[in-house]
Scaffold this active site. Structure first.
Site, PDB file in Angstrom:
ATOM      1  CG  HIS A  16      63.968  22.970  -2.977  1.00 49.62           C
ATOM      2  ND1 HIS A  16      63.925  22.248  -1.727  1.00 49.62           N
ATOM      3  CD2 HIS A  16      65.031  22.698  -3.566  1.00 49.62           C
ATOM      4  CE1 HIS A  16      64.822  21.399  -1.726  1.00 49.62           C
ATOM      5  NE2 HIS A  16      65.654  21.656  -2.806  1.00 49.62           N
ATOM      6  CE  LYS A  20      61.058  28.166 -11.090  1.00 50.30           C
ATOM      7  NZ  LYS A  20      62.447  28.382 -11.046  1.00 50.30           N
ATOM      8  CG  ASP A  76      67.390  31.377 -12.364  1.00 50.53           C
ATOM      9  OD1 ASP A  76      67.032  31.090 -11.124  1.00 50.53           O
ATOM     10  OD2 ASP A  76      67.724  32.599 -12.556  1.00 50.53           O
ATOM     11  N   GLY A 158      53.086  32.658  -8.891  1.00 49.56           N
ATOM     12  CA  GLY A 158      54.021  33.735  -9.061  1.00 49.56           C
ATOM     13  C   GLY A 158      53.261  34.849  -9.673  1.00 49.56           C
ATOM     14  CG  ASP A 160      51.367  32.270 -14.019  1.00 47.33           C
ATOM     15  OD1 ASP A 160      52.337  32.761 -14.865  1.00 47.33           O
ATOM     16  OD2 ASP A 160      51.127  30.969 -13.560  1.00 47.33           O
ATOM     17  CG  HIS A 185      58.513  31.432 -19.318  1.00 49.32           C
ATOM     18  ND1 HIS A 185      57.136  31.401 -19.136  1.00 49.32           N
ATOM     19  CD2 HIS A 185      58.889  31.327 -18.349  1.00 49.32           C
ATOM     20  CE1 HIS A 185      56.858  31.389 -17.927  1.00 49.32           C
ATOM     21  NE2 HIS A 185      57.819  31.322 -17.166  1.00 49.32           N
TER      22      HIS A 185
HETATM   23  P1  IMP Z   1      63.668  31.075  -9.577  1.00 46.11           P
HETATM   24  O1  IMP Z   1      63.771  30.698 -10.846  1.00 46.11           O
HETATM   25  O2  IMP Z   1      63.045  29.715  -8.571  1.00 46.11           O
HETATM   26  O3  IMP Z   1      64.735  31.763  -8.849  1.00 46.11           O
HETATM   27  O4  IMP Z   1      62.147  31.879  -9.306  1.00 46.11           O
HETATM   28  C1  IMP Z   1      61.635  32.460 -10.370  1.00 46.11           C
HETATM   29  C2  IMP Z   1      60.490  33.352  -9.990  1.00 46.11           C
HETATM   30  O5  IMP Z   1      59.871  33.875 -11.163  1.00 46.11           O
HETATM   31  C3  IMP Z   1      59.297  32.341  -9.311  1.00 46.11           C
HETATM   32  O6  IMP Z   1      59.326  32.378  -8.081  1.00 46.11           O
HETATM   33  C4  IMP Z   1      58.052  33.341  -9.809  1.00 46.11           C
HETATM   34  O7  IMP Z   1      57.887  34.290  -8.946  1.00 46.11           O
HETATM   35  C5  IMP Z   1      58.756  34.026 -11.318  1.00 46.11           C
HETATM   36  N1  IMP Z   1      58.146  33.028 -12.417  1.00 46.11           N
HETATM   37  C6  IMP Z   1      58.972  32.129 -12.931  1.00 46.11           C
HETATM   38  N2  IMP Z   1      58.067  31.677 -13.969  1.00 46.11           N
HETATM   39  C7  IMP Z   1      56.897  32.061 -13.716  1.00 46.11           C
HETATM   40  C8  IMP Z   1      55.643  31.567 -14.312  1.00 46.11           C
HETATM   41  O8  IMP Z   1      55.398  30.733 -15.285  1.00 46.11           O
HETATM   42  N3  IMP Z   1      54.444  32.191 -13.961  1.00 46.11           N
HETATM   43  C9  IMP Z   1      54.824  33.240 -12.796  1.00 46.11           C
HETATM   44  N4  IMP Z   1      55.940  33.539 -12.164  1.00 46.11           N
HETATM   45  C10 IMP Z   1      56.888  32.950 -12.635  1.00 46.11           C
END
Ligand code: IMP
Length: 199
Positions: A16, A20, A76, A158, A160, A185
């Site tokens: 959601h 992403k 994740d 996020g 970044d 990643h």
């Molecule tokens: P989830 O996988 O949805 O539980 O959340 C992962 C969290 O990690 C995101 O809400 C971001 O805060 C952080 N995150 C994951 N990938 C990135 C990225 O590529 N850039 C910045 N923050 C990221």
């Protein structure tokens, strides 16, 4: 041998998170895979109780494939800081609080760091592709780099703006999406998935 996605088939993106979704859609577009998000299908967002990225990706992908009847892809991911023992890690989203305020989350990282001089940090992305019969394939990608303070740039999402990938000068927040995807990643995990399961 990994199970492959049938070309032209539909794939549910089990997230959601708008940031992403945009990244996955861009990364998958060249392969002709038709994607629909779990949000568009009205699927609920499952809890993420596992202590590691792979465990949570499996939970999300299996929930979406069971609910939709189509193969589902879940990610994740999170931000890990060496001087914080890998935190925020699987709690990366939670550190932003109920209003998803990443200025707050980045400020917390900086506050918890204190005066140390270890600036190593990395992003992790675990991808899980799941089919309605319960079969799963998982892939993990990592992007190494370092922290900067104050945050720089308005791109991405996020954490970044406080991350400079190894060998670079700009933060992910300052780079355009194409440059981020060259080393990110998520792109690395997806390359592994595409090589094993697509085409
Ligand atoms: P989830 O996988 O949805 O539980 O959340 C992962 C969290 O990690 C995101 O809400 C971001 O805060 C952080 N995150 C994951 N990938 C990135 C990225 O590529 N850039 C910045 N923050 C990221």
């Amino acid at each position: 041998m990994a199970r492959r996605l049938t070309s032209g088939g539909r794939l549910v993106l089990a997230t959601h998170n708008k940031g992403k979704l945009a990244e996955f859609a861009a990364l998958l577009a060249p392969f002709g895979i038709q994607t629909v998000s779990s949000g568009e299908l009205g699927l609920a967002e499952p809890e993420e109780p596992a202590p590691d990225f792979v465990g949570n990706a499996r939970i999300k992908a299996l929930a979406a494939t069971t609910a939709s009847g189509a193969p589902a892809l879940a990610d994740d991911s999170g931000f890990c800081v060496a001087a914080l023992g890998g935190a925020p890690g699987v709690h990366s989203a939670r550190w932003a609080g109920p209003t998803k305020d990443f200025d707050l989350a980045m400020a917390r990282v900086q506050a918890e760091l204190g005066a140390g001089d270890d600036s190593r940090a990395w992003f992790v992305s675990a991808l899980c592709l799941a089919w309605p019969d319960g079969h799963t394939e998982t892939f993990v990608g990592r992007a190494e780099g370092s922290l900067v303070w104050p945050p720089r740039g308005t791109g991405g999402f996020g954490y970044d703006p406080m991350f400079v990938p190894a060998g670079g000068l700009e933060t992910y927040g300052e780079m355009n999406a194409e440059a981020k995807h060259a080393t990110s990643h998520r792109a690395r995990a997806l390359q592994a998935l595409l090589a094993a399961c697509v085409g």
